[in-house]
Design an enzyme around this catalytic site. Structure first.
Site, PDB file in Angstrom:
ATOM      1  CG  HIS A  77     -75.881  -1.119 113.428  1.00 48.82           C
ATOM      2  ND1 HIS A  77     -75.434  -2.414 113.458  1.00 48.82           N
ATOM      3  CD2 HIS A  77     -75.203  -0.480 114.407  1.00 48.82           C
ATOM      4  CE1 HIS A  77     -74.531  -2.554 114.386  1.00 48.82           C
ATOM      5  NE2 HIS A  77     -74.374  -1.393 114.997  1.00 48.82           N
ATOM      6  CG  ASN A  80     -73.862  -1.613 108.474  1.00 43.58           C
ATOM      7  OD1 ASN A  80     -74.813  -0.912 108.205  1.00 43.58           O
ATOM      8  ND2 ASN A  80     -72.836  -1.746 107.651  1.00 43.58           N
ATOM      9  CB  ALA A  81     -71.980  -5.122 113.394  1.00 40.22           C
ATOM     10  NE  ARG A  88     -77.768 -22.139  98.464  1.00 35.13           N
ATOM     11  CZ  ARG A  88     -77.247 -21.730  97.299  1.00 35.13           C
ATOM     12  NH1 ARG A  88     -78.048 -21.458  96.272  1.00 35.13           N
ATOM     13  NH2 ARG A  88     -75.953 -21.589  97.163  1.00 35.13           N
ATOM     14  CG  ASP A 109     -73.902   6.455 106.861  1.00 35.44           C
ATOM     15  OD1 ASP A 109     -74.230   5.534 106.075  1.00 35.44           O
ATOM     16  OD2 ASP A 109     -72.983   6.330 107.692  1.00 35.44           O
ATOM     17  N   GLY A 110     -75.391   6.740 103.552  1.00 32.83           N
ATOM     18  CA  GLY A 110     -74.755   6.570 102.249  1.00 32.83           C
ATOM     19  C   GLY A 110     -73.398   5.920 102.322  1.00 32.83           C
ATOM     20  CG  HIS A 112     -72.624   2.459 108.182  1.00 27.79           C
ATOM     21  ND1 HIS A 112     -72.248   3.769 108.370  1.00 27.79           N
ATOM     22  CD2 HIS A 112     -71.959   1.731 109.121  1.00 27.79           C
ATOM     23  CE1 HIS A 112     -71.405   3.838 109.375  1.00 27.79           C
ATOM     24  NE2 HIS A 112     -71.203   2.628 109.849  1.00 27.79           N
ATOM     25  CG  ASP A 134     -72.881   3.498 113.669  1.00 28.13           C
ATOM     26  OD1 ASP A 134     -73.129   3.061 114.802  1.00 28.13           O
ATOM     27  OD2 ASP A 134     -71.899   3.110 113.001  1.00 28.13           O
ATOM     28  CG  LEU A 171     -67.327   1.878 107.440  1.00 27.48           C
ATOM     29  CD1 LEU A 171     -68.742   1.496 106.992  1.00 27.48           C
ATOM     30  CD2 LEU A 171     -67.199   3.386 107.528  1.00 27.48           C
TER      31      LEU A 171
END
Length: 247
Positions: A77, A80-81, A88, A109-110, A112, A134, A171
């Site tokens: 993903h 994310n995370a 840079r 999903d709109g 994340h 997810d 989230l």
């Protein structure tokens, strides 16, 4: 924290169990900046044929590159995370366009990812892009407050497809379905329905090295869905048998 492991401090058996247990593992996501990760990647890929994905990580670009050269083939993903993409200091996300050309999953999903971010990442390498949801255990349940568990020891708030830690904007996951993600990728990127479906089928099979599924051709498993022109599921077939038909 008790579930976390540093590769150099933990023998494989402590993290993944005995040989029989290892044989059931097909994919591992790890943070390449952790001490001992390079050796772990080599051992899992070369001795146990386990695919390695990079994620849940604060690794810089160079650490990710080294992990790919050690045998990792995917990123989990993206955006994310992990550290954000910076002009840079691109971090793991910058590896999408690297010469190593890893597979990479995106949560369409709109929630994340912004549609522009999703589109940019998809267009970088459509043959390596993989759609994931997810989705967590509240998928399909009514909106409301749900108990936590060992991984998320907090109350969980579900609002639509969005799940957060109660009282925060943190989230936890999504409650989207994969067909929703296919439709969103098509809508936002302007790609064809077939191109979006490829990210939820053929690309995954190729990433896992599977030759018995992923596309429809003679000799492969007859597992497939029938979609309408908008990408909604009309029928689902497993092993050549109809198991679902939309009423």
């Amino acid at each position: 924290a008790t579930l976390m492991r540093i590769p150099s401090h933990s023998p494989i058996s402590q993290s993944y169990g005995d040989i029989a247990s290892l044989s059931a593992i097909k994919l591992v996501t790890l943070a390449p900046e952790l001490d001992g990760s390079t050796q772990l990647i080599k051992e899992l890929t070369q001795k146990h044929s386990i695919r390695i994905s990079l994620g849940h990580s604060a690794a810089p670009y160079d650490s990710g590159l080294s992990a790919l050269q050690a045998g990792a083939t995917m990123m989990t993903h993206v955006f994310n995370a992990m550290n954000p993409l910076h002009h840079r200091s691109p971090g793991l996300a910058g590896l999408i366009a690297s010469a190593e050309s890893p597979y990479y999953s995106l949560i369409a999903d709109g929630i994340h990812l912004h549609p522009a971010t999703l589109t940019m990442a998809f267009r970088a390498n459509p043959q390596k892009c993989i759609l994931i949801t997810d989705s967590v255990e509240m998928a399909g349940l009514p909106d409301g407050l749900y108990p936590g568990h060992a991984q998320i020891p907090h109350q969980q708030r579900k609002e639509g497809n969005k799940v957060t830690i109660e009282g925060t904007d943190t989230l936890i996951g999504s409650c989207s379905s994969i067909d929703e993600c296919v439709r969103k990728l098509k809508e936002w990127s302007g790609c064809s329905l077939a191109e979006a479906v490829q990210c939820a089928t053929e690309n995954i099979a190729n990433m896992m090295g599977l030759e018995d599924r992923g596309i429809i051709e003679v000799g492969r498993r007859a597992d497939f869905v029938v979609l309408d022109d908008a990408g909604f599921v009309l029928e689902t077939w497993l092993g050549g048998k109809l198991v679902y038909r939309r009423k």
